[in-house]
Design an enzyme around this catalytic site. Sequence first.
Site, PDB file in Angstrom:
ATOM      1  N   HIS A   1       4.486   2.387  12.345  1.00 57.23           N
ATOM      2  CA  HIS A   1       3.647   3.038  13.357  1.00 57.23           C
ATOM      3  C   HIS A   1       3.552   2.071  14.533  1.00 57.23           C
ATOM      4  O   HIS A   1       3.502   0.857  14.338  1.00 57.23           O
ATOM      5  CB  HIS A   1       2.259   3.335  12.779  1.00 57.23           C
ATOM      6  CG  HIS A   1       1.297   3.961  13.751  1.00 57.23           C
ATOM      7  ND1 HIS A   1       1.644   4.999  14.600  1.00 57.23           N
ATOM      8  CD2 HIS A   1      -0.015   3.713  13.998  1.00 57.23           C
ATOM      9  CE1 HIS A   1       0.602   5.352  15.317  1.00 57.23           C
ATOM     10  NE2 HIS A   1      -0.422   4.570  14.983  1.00 57.23           N
TER      11      HIS A   1
ATOM     12  N   GLY B   1       0.821  -1.203   0.000  1.00 58.25           N
ATOM     13  CA  GLY B   1       0.000   0.000   0.000  1.00 58.25           C
ATOM     14  C   GLY B   1       0.855   1.253   0.000  1.00 58.25           C
ATOM     15  O   GLY B   1       1.977   1.255  -0.499  1.00 58.25           O
TER      16      GLY B   1
END
Length: 341
Positions: free
Chosen positions: A109, A27
């Site tokens: 993250h 992505g």
Amino acid sequence: MPAKVYTDKDADLGVLQNKTLAVLGFGSQGHAHALNLKDSGCSVIIGLYPGSKSRAVAAERGFKVYDTAEAVRRADVIMVALPDMKQASVYEQDILPNLVKGKTLLFSHGLNVHFGLITPPKGVDIIMVAPKGPGHIVRRLYTEGKGMPALIAVAPGGSKTAKATALAWAKGIGSTRAGVLQTSFKEETETDLFGEQAVLCGGASALVQAGFETLVEAGYQPEMAYFECLHELKLICDLMYESGIAGMRFSISETAKYGDITRGPRIINKGTKAEMKKILKEIQSGQFTKEWVKEHKGGLKNYKRLLAAGEKHQIEKTGAYLRSMMPWMKKKNIKGVAAAY
């Protein structure tokens, strides 16, 4: 004392030499990391689920594509470039059974690690490399010979080489060209969520919509409201991005400056800041993450309802019309780009 900024001279790409790097997902961040590392001379493979539409896209870009579990088996350093709410299930099913001592798991993250949705085994380094911008810009800056600033972190219990691996990866994607700061999974996760919710996305979107509604409800043309509350926002943000708030104020008129410093605090006031503190506490306590996990498991009903309502807002129709009248503005089908990966 200012935080240390790591640059190219502090990172050694040789750390990744003779190692296989797997990027799970192709992505926004995944494709940028994979392409930049490949162009930096690293050996990169892609891990995707069997029916993923991204398999063909990754193959066209010159990558060998494997099922997720097989990619983990083959790799020494594995980047989990999957949506936050999909990471835990993929981790349990495909990643954990194939993790052995000496491998490195990398995140962009820290939410899943910090809030315990993923609990890595001992003997595996857990690191983070988090560029401070969207993947397509990480890629674009790299191809221009520049780089996106990034954060790195090493989870407690990491080996002596964990930080060097994080810095090498950051160099491979071009971030050490711009500067890299070291943080922790806790600090990155909590500040990132707060920034998104209170300022960058939630705060800015709500402020723009409220300003637009106030002008339209007072009888002004929607087109005028759009220009004043949304279109010109980029100009102000660009000035702040380049020169800070003081630099922005230097560049605007005295009238705008006076309105800024006397009226701004009436909009973002003690009540607003108190609400910001509540939002931060919800993040720190894990309340937001629990709510988000529950929403995701429940089929995203409220999430979809709120997004649909936002897309129907008058500002979207007005903006689409006005942008169609601006031939100099590059039109972007963001949804189409996202779907391609």
